[in-house]
Scaffold this motif. Structure first.
Motif, PDB file in Angstrom:
ATOM      1  N   TYR A  39       1.021  -1.063   0.097  1.00 24.01           N
ATOM      2  CA  TYR A  39      -0.485  -0.007   0.182  1.00 24.01           C
ATOM      3  C   TYR A  39       0.978   1.395   0.134  1.00 24.01           C
ATOM      4  O   TYR A  39       0.216   2.281  -0.814  1.00 24.01           O
ATOM      5  CB  TYR A  39      -1.207   0.368   0.882  1.00 24.01           C
ATOM      6  N   TYR A  40       1.422   1.172   1.081  1.00 23.71           N
ATOM      7  CA  TYR A  40       2.584   2.420   0.977  1.00 23.71           C
ATOM      8  C   TYR A  40       3.338   2.970   0.046  1.00 23.71           C
ATOM      9  O   TYR A  40       3.421   3.652  -0.477  1.00 23.71           O
ATOM     10  CB  TYR A  40       3.988   2.281   2.275  1.00 23.71           C
ATOM     11  N   ILE A  96     -10.969   0.777   5.491  1.00 21.39           N
ATOM     12  CA  ILE A  96      -9.826   0.492   4.727  1.00 21.39           C
ATOM     13  C   ILE A  96      -9.933   0.642   3.733  1.00 21.39           C
ATOM     14  O   ILE A  96     -10.678  -0.547   3.108  1.00 21.39           O
ATOM     15  CB  ILE A  96      -9.150  -0.520   5.759  1.00 21.39           C
ATOM     16  N   ASN A  97      -9.018   0.482   2.319  1.00 24.03           N
ATOM     17  CA  ASN A  97      -9.003   0.124   1.257  1.00 24.03           C
ATOM     18  C   ASN A  97      -7.649   0.021   0.706  1.00 24.03           C
ATOM     19  O   ASN A  97      -6.581   1.241   0.623  1.00 24.03           O
ATOM     20  CB  ASN A  97      -9.462   1.212   0.368  1.00 24.03           C
ATOM     21  N   VAL A  98      -6.961  -1.260   0.783  1.00 23.09           N
ATOM     22  CA  VAL A  98      -5.560  -1.230   0.199  1.00 23.09           C
ATOM     23  C   VAL A  98      -5.363  -1.318  -1.570  1.00 23.09           C
ATOM     24  O   VAL A  98      -3.980  -2.200  -2.309  1.00 23.09           O
ATOM     25  CB  VAL A  98      -4.728  -2.534   1.081  1.00 23.09           C
ATOM     26  N   ILE A 106      -5.699   3.791   4.659  1.00 20.73           N
ATOM     27  CA  ILE A 106      -5.550   3.255   5.441  1.00 20.73           C
ATOM     28  C   ILE A 106      -5.908   4.602   7.119  1.00 20.73           C
ATOM     29  O   ILE A 106      -4.641   5.152   6.351  1.00 20.73           O
ATOM     30  CB  ILE A 106      -4.312   2.423   6.077  1.00 20.73           C
ATOM     31  N   PRO A 107      -6.647   4.361   7.840  1.00 23.37           N
ATOM     32  CA  PRO A 107      -6.597   5.709   8.696  1.00 23.37           C
ATOM     33  C   PRO A 107      -5.833   5.648   9.496  1.00 23.37           C
ATOM     34  O   PRO A 107      -5.157   4.469   9.540  1.00 23.37           O
ATOM     35  CB  PRO A 107      -8.321   5.130   9.097  1.00 23.37           C
ATOM     36  N   GLU A 152      -9.902   1.318  -7.864  1.00 21.18           N
ATOM     37  CA  GLU A 152     -10.459   2.474  -8.133  1.00 21.18           C
ATOM     38  C   GLU A 152      -9.935   2.983  -8.024  1.00 21.18           C
ATOM     39  O   GLU A 152     -10.619   4.802  -7.983  1.00 21.18           O
ATOM     40  CB  GLU A 152     -11.581   2.110  -7.361  1.00 21.18           C
ATOM     41  N   GLY A 153      -8.063   3.004  -8.408  1.00 20.09           N
ATOM     42  CA  GLY A 153      -7.207   4.541  -8.783  1.00 20.09           C
ATOM     43  C   GLY A 153      -7.305   4.331  -7.201  1.00 20.09           C
ATOM     44  O   GLY A 153      -7.005   4.448  -5.542  1.00 20.09           O
ATOM     45  N   VAL A 154      -5.908   4.849  -6.962  1.00 22.31           N
ATOM     46  CA  VAL A 154      -4.577   5.020  -6.209  1.00 22.31           C
ATOM     47  C   VAL A 154      -5.383   6.293  -4.737  1.00 22.31           C
ATOM     48  O   VAL A 154      -5.015   5.951  -3.560  1.00 22.31           O
ATOM     49  CB  VAL A 154      -3.685   5.652  -6.103  1.00 22.31           C
TER      50      VAL A 154
END
Length: 187
Positions: free
Chosen positions: A38-39, A76-78, A89-90, A82-84
């Motif tokens: 994700y990062y 949360i969405n990793v 992630i809160p 749907e696009g970057v």
């Protein structure tokens, strides 16, 4: 966590989950990989070849050690399907996931390998930025490998300090420590 709960959250059958992941251990490994990846996805989406090395490091730090004020909430969405820009992630969830995954990695050799591979990739990315800074005369780094290792070690340590609620003496966001370290390389 159970495979049933994962299937319920994903709005699919348990059979679909077991088809892709076989068991809970494989699901945990893939979740850990997604968390670490994700990062990189977020960082790479913001890096531009018109940036100088210090700006690139700033983008990197923004994602691997977000400021305390970047505590936006949401789901949360990793996935970048749907696009970057929709990946999220809160901050509080990042801390929880960080602790959960890393505490499990202490006891699980496969998760240790995932962490090691992820951090080695991170170090190499930071090395590229530092080498670019050297090449362009924007930075003076004698050993970019050690400097990148040190920066990432600071990020990991400061992340643990945040989770443990250990505040810096001057009450600033603790990311300034990494920013000060990077400034020592600037020309």
């Amino acid at each position: 966590m159970t495979l049933e709960k994962v299937a319920q959250y994903a709005d699919c059958s348990k059979g679909v989950v077991t088809y892709y992941f076989k068991n809970k251990d494989n699901l945990m490994i893939e979740a850990f990989k997604a968390f670490l990846a994700y990062y990189g996805v977020k960082i790479n989406s913001e890096l531009q070849n018109t940036m100088n090395a210090e700006e690139m490091i700033k983008v990197t730090l923004k994602h691997i050690l977000p400021t305390e004020s970047d505590a936006a909430q949401g789901a949360i969405n990793v996935s970048d399907l749907e696009g970057v820009e929709r990946m999220h992630i809160p901050h509080e969830d990042q801390a929880k996931l960080f602790l959960h995954f890393f505490s499990r990695a202490v006891l699980d050799r496969k998760l240790q390998e995932v962490v090691s591979a992820g951090y080695m990739k991170d170090i190499q990315g930071i090395v590229k930025i530092l080498d670019y800074g050297n090449m362009m005369g924007q930075m003076k780094v004698n050993d970019s490998q050690s400097a990148a290792y040190g920066l990432l070690a600071m990020v990991v340590g400061l992340s643990f300090f945040r989770v443990a609620n250990i505040q810096p003496i001057n009450s600033e966001d603790n990311r300034y420590i990494c920013e000060d370290y990077v400034r020592t390389f600037s020309t």
